[in-house]
Design a protein around this motif. Structure first.
Motif: not given
Length: 64
Positions: A54-55, A60-64
């Protein structure tokens, strides 16, 4: 109430089976405690793996 019935049913059934297999309360209780510790350790390992995945996904979503 599967949240309560699951663990209670599991530990109760485990104790009854160990009592039937070993014959004495003391031995069955020790075997049940040992098995419950092993199951608890396994659950904690799985929880840590899920939190790690999950982390990594959030990173990955935040740094995109």
């Amino acid at each position: 109430m599967p949240v309560l019935g699951g663990p209670l049913g599991f530990s109760g059934t485990l104790y009854v089976k160990e009592r039937r297999r070993l014959g004495s309360h003391r031995s069955a209780w020790a075997a049940t405690r040992r098995a419950m510790r092993e199951v608890g350790a396994s659950v904690l390992v799985e929880l840590m793996a899920c939190l790690l995945v999950t982390a990594a996904w959030v990173w990955a979503v935040v740094t995109g």
